[in-house]
Motif scaffolding. Structure first.
Motif, PDB file in Angstrom:
ATOM      1  N   GLY A  49      35.463 -21.532 -28.479  1.00  0.00           N
ATOM      2  CA  GLY A  49      36.021 -21.325 -27.151  1.00  0.00           C
ATOM      3  C   GLY A  49      35.044 -21.774 -26.088  1.00  0.00           C
ATOM      4  N   SER A  50      35.187 -21.207 -24.928  1.00  0.00           N
ATOM      5  CA  SER A  50      34.290 -21.570 -23.830  1.00  0.00           C
ATOM      6  C   SER A  50      33.324 -20.433 -23.561  1.00  0.00           C
ATOM      7  CB  SER A  50      35.094 -21.892 -22.563  1.00  0.00           C
ATOM      8  OG  SER A  50      35.762 -20.725 -22.140  1.00  0.00           O
ATOM      9  N   ALA A  51      32.165 -20.770 -23.084  1.00  0.00           N
ATOM     10  CA  ALA A  51      31.160 -19.764 -22.767  1.00  0.00           C
ATOM     11  C   ALA A  51      31.374 -19.186 -21.376  1.00  0.00           C
ATOM     12  CB  ALA A  51      29.764 -20.364 -22.876  1.00  0.00           C
ATOM     13  N   GLY A  52      32.295 -19.748 -20.623  1.00  0.00           N
ATOM     14  CA  GLY A  52      32.537 -19.281 -19.255  1.00  0.00           C
ATOM     15  C   GLY A  52      33.538 -18.144 -19.212  1.00  0.00           C
ATOM     16  N   ALA A  53      33.879 -17.764 -18.001  1.00  0.00           N
ATOM     17  CA  ALA A  53      34.826 -16.675 -17.793  1.00  0.00           C
ATOM     18  C   ALA A  53      36.241 -17.125 -18.141  1.00  0.00           C
ATOM     19  CB  ALA A  53      34.765 -16.216 -16.346  1.00  0.00           C
ATOM     20  N   SER A  54      37.055 -16.168 -18.544  1.00  0.00           N
ATOM     21  CA  SER A  54      38.453 -16.440 -18.874  1.00  0.00           C
ATOM     22  C   SER A  54      39.218 -16.776 -17.601  1.00  0.00           C
ATOM     23  CB  SER A  54      39.071 -15.209 -19.535  1.00  0.00           C
ATOM     24  OG  SER A  54      40.457 -15.363 -19.656  1.00  0.00           O
ATOM     25  N   PRO A  55      40.055 -17.821 -17.638  1.00  0.00           N
ATOM     26  CA  PRO A  55      40.808 -18.160 -16.429  1.00  0.00           C
ATOM     27  C   PRO A  55      41.887 -17.118 -16.105  1.00  0.00           C
ATOM     28  CG  PRO A  55      41.424 -19.603 -18.237  1.00  0.00           C
ATOM     29  CD  PRO A  55      40.293 -18.778 -18.714  1.00  0.00           C
ATOM     30  N   ASN A  56      42.327 -16.338 -17.078  1.00  0.00           N
ATOM     31  CA  ASN A  56      43.380 -15.351 -16.854  1.00  0.00           C
ATOM     32  C   ASN A  56      42.851 -14.036 -16.296  1.00  0.00           C
ATOM     33  OD1 ASN A  56      45.339 -17.122 -17.873  1.00  0.00           O
ATOM     34  ND2 ASN A  56      44.909 -16.458 -19.960  1.00  0.00           N
ATOM     35  N   THR A  57      41.717 -13.579 -16.831  1.00  0.00           N
ATOM     36  CA  THR A  57      41.196 -12.276 -16.422  1.00  0.00           C
ATOM     37  C   THR A  57      39.946 -12.375 -15.559  1.00  0.00           C
ATOM     38  OG1 THR A  57      39.873 -12.077 -18.441  1.00  0.00           O
ATOM     39  CG2 THR A  57      42.105 -11.168 -18.490  1.00  0.00           C
ATOM     40  N   GLY A  58      39.277 -13.506 -15.591  1.00  0.00           N
ATOM     41  CA  GLY A  58      38.036 -13.666 -14.836  1.00  0.00           C
ATOM     42  C   GLY A  58      36.847 -13.006 -15.500  1.00  0.00           C
ATOM     43  N   MET A  59      37.018 -12.559 -16.753  1.00  0.00           N
ATOM     44  CA  MET A  59      35.915 -11.894 -17.468  1.00  0.00           C
ATOM     45  C   MET A  59      35.390 -12.814 -18.563  1.00  0.00           C
ATOM     46  SD  MET A  59      37.366  -8.030 -17.856  1.00  0.00           S
ATOM     47  CE  MET A  59      35.860  -7.455 -18.596  1.00  0.00           C
ATOM     48  N   GLU A  60      34.164 -12.543 -18.949  1.00  0.00           N
ATOM     49  CA  GLU A  60      33.548 -13.283 -20.052  1.00  0.00           C
ATOM     50  C   GLU A  60      33.528 -12.370 -21.276  1.00  0.00           C
ATOM     51  OE1 GLU A  60      29.273 -15.260 -21.081  1.00  0.00           O
ATOM     52  OE2 GLU A  60      29.979 -15.362 -19.016  1.00  0.00           O
ATOM     53  N   TYR A  61      34.082 -12.858 -22.396  1.00  0.00           N
ATOM     54  CA  TYR A  61      34.185 -12.055 -23.608  1.00  0.00           C
ATOM     55  C   TYR A  61      33.139 -12.492 -24.623  1.00  0.00           C
ATOM     56  CZ  TYR A  61      38.691 -10.705 -21.690  1.00  0.00           C
ATOM     57  OH  TYR A  61      39.682 -10.232 -20.880  1.00  0.00           O
ATOM     58  N   SER A  62      32.520 -11.500 -25.270  1.00  0.00           N
ATOM     59  CA  SER A  62      31.542 -11.804 -26.314  1.00  0.00           C
ATOM     60  C   SER A  62      32.276 -12.186 -27.601  1.00  0.00           C
ATOM     61  CB  SER A  62      30.647 -10.590 -26.573  1.00  0.00           C
ATOM     62  OG  SER A  62      31.384  -9.566 -27.208  1.00  0.00           O
ATOM     63  N   THR A  63      31.522 -12.707 -28.544  1.00  0.00           N
ATOM     64  CA  THR A  63      32.110 -13.095 -29.833  1.00  0.00           C
ATOM     65  C   THR A  63      32.674 -11.874 -30.552  1.00  0.00           C
ATOM     66  OG1 THR A  63      30.504 -14.881 -29.994  1.00  0.00           O
ATOM     67  CG2 THR A  63      31.644 -14.285 -32.003  1.00  0.00           C
ATOM     68  N   LEU A  64      32.007 -10.750 -30.445  1.00  0.00           N
ATOM     69  CA  LEU A  64      32.480  -9.530 -31.107  1.00  0.00           C
ATOM     70  C   LEU A  64      33.795  -9.041 -30.476  1.00  0.00           C
ATOM     71  CD1 LEU A  64      31.773  -7.597 -33.351  1.00  0.00           C
ATOM     72  CD2 LEU A  64      30.533  -6.211 -31.693  1.00  0.00           C
ATOM     73  N   GLN A  65      33.934  -9.167 -29.178  1.00  0.00           N
ATOM     74  CA  GLN A  65      35.183  -8.784 -28.531  1.00  0.00           C
ATOM     75  C   GLN A  65      36.328  -9.705 -28.952  1.00  0.00           C
ATOM     76  OE1 GLN A  65      33.680  -8.964 -24.507  1.00  0.00           O
ATOM     77  NE2 GLN A  65      33.979  -6.750 -24.255  1.00  0.00           N
ATOM     78  N   VAL A  66      36.032 -10.992 -29.042  1.00  0.00           N
ATOM     79  CA  VAL A  66      37.059 -11.940 -29.492  1.00  0.00           C
ATOM     80  C   VAL A  66      37.461 -11.624 -30.926  1.00  0.00           C
ATOM     81  CG1 VAL A  66      37.528 -14.374 -30.004  1.00  0.00           C
ATOM     82  CG2 VAL A  66      36.315 -13.740 -27.908  1.00  0.00           C
ATOM     83  N   PHE A  67      36.475 -11.292 -31.762  1.00  0.00           N
ATOM     84  CA  PHE A  67      36.773 -10.900 -33.148  1.00  0.00           C
ATOM     85  C   PHE A  67      37.696  -9.684 -33.173  1.00  0.00           C
ATOM     86  CE2 PHE A  67      35.625  -8.212 -36.818  1.00  0.00           C
ATOM     87  CZ  PHE A  67      36.132  -9.009 -37.827  1.00  0.00           C
ATOM     88  N   GLY A  68      37.442  -8.710 -32.312  1.00  0.00           N
ATOM     89  CA  GLY A  68      38.292  -7.526 -32.246  1.00  0.00           C
ATOM     90  C   GLY A  68      39.708  -7.857 -31.830  1.00  0.00           C
ATOM     91  N   PHE A  69      39.865  -8.730 -30.838  1.00  0.00           N
ATOM     92  CA  PHE A  69      41.202  -9.122 -30.393  1.00  0.00           C
ATOM     93  C   PHE A  69      41.965  -9.863 -31.493  1.00  0.00           C
ATOM     94  CE2 PHE A  69      39.270  -9.395 -25.918  1.00  0.00           C
ATOM     95  CZ  PHE A  69      39.528  -8.054 -25.683  1.00  0.00           C
ATOM     96  N   VAL A  70      41.280 -10.785 -32.153  1.00  0.00           N
ATOM     97  CA  VAL A  70      41.933 -11.562 -33.207  1.00  0.00           C
ATOM     98  C   VAL A  70      42.243 -10.668 -34.412  1.00  0.00           C
ATOM     99  CG1 VAL A  70      41.659 -13.538 -34.767  1.00  0.00           C
ATOM    100  CG2 VAL A  70      40.877 -13.699 -32.421  1.00  0.00           C
ATOM    101  N   THR A  71      41.378  -9.691 -34.677  1.00  0.00           N
ATOM    102  CA  THR A  71      41.616  -8.759 -35.778  1.00  0.00           C
ATOM    103  C   THR A  71      42.871  -7.928 -35.517  1.00  0.00           C
ATOM    104  OG1 THR A  71      39.251  -8.645 -36.252  1.00  0.00           O
ATOM    105  CG2 THR A  71      40.598  -6.874 -37.125  1.00  0.00           C
ATOM    106  N   LEU A  72      43.086  -7.553 -34.255  1.00  0.00           N
ATOM    107  CA  LEU A  72      44.285  -6.786 -33.913  1.00  0.00           C
ATOM    108  C   LEU A  72      45.566  -7.557 -34.219  1.00  0.00           C
ATOM    109  CD1 LEU A  72      43.271  -5.104 -30.549  1.00  0.00           C
ATOM    110  CD2 LEU A  72      43.681  -3.991 -32.745  1.00  0.00           C
ATOM    111  N   LEU A  73      45.488  -8.859 -34.243  1.00  0.00           N
ATOM    112  CA  LEU A  73      46.652  -9.669 -34.594  1.00  0.00           C
ATOM    113  C   LEU A  73      46.720  -9.978 -36.088  1.00  0.00           C
ATOM    114  CD1 LEU A  73      46.572 -12.195 -31.632  1.00  0.00           C
ATOM    115  CD2 LEU A  73      48.145 -10.290 -31.953  1.00  0.00           C
TER     116      LEU A  73
END
Length: 111
Positions: A49-73
């Motif tokens: 992904g990108s190291a910058g902020a998300s265009p939808n939320t304006g927040m920057e997510y760590s790799t562990l947070q992305v792993f958590g989101f993808v795990t939920l799916l």
């Protein structure tokens, strides 16, 4: 009052019953959940992904947070797939029944 030394009545019968094998659904569902976690890890590491902020939320997510989101799916999808595989196994293997003779014993104690 009943006699305490009275012998229990025993009825012994031989019966024929059908036996079929069925998969253990819990094992298939757990395997699907573990597979979902593994797929989530692979997807998280494969697409950086990108190291910058998300265009939808304006927040920057760590790799562990992305792993958590993808795990939920991925975990519910993996559990669903494990359940489908168990159902397919039950339909294919469950058709094979066999008849066995069993000894059915009934013991009735005196009152």
């Amino acid at each position: 009052m009943s006699d305490p030394h009275a012998a229990p009545s025993v009825r012994d019968e031989m019966e024929t019953v059908r036996v079929r094998r069925a998969p253990k659904y819990g094992v298939f569902l757990a395997f699907g959940a573990v597979l979902g976690v593994v797929v989530a890890g692979i997807l998280t590491l494969a697409f950086s992904g990108s190291a910058g902020a998300s265009p939808n939320t304006g927040m920057e997510y760590s790799t562990l947070q992305v792993f958590g989101f993808v795990t939920l799916l991925c975990v519910p999808v993996g559990v669903a797939l494990g359940g489908v595989v168990a159902l397919v196994f039950e339909r294919t293997v469950g058709r094979r029944t066999r008849e066995v003779r069993v000894d059915h014993e009934r013991v009735q104690l005196p009152d």
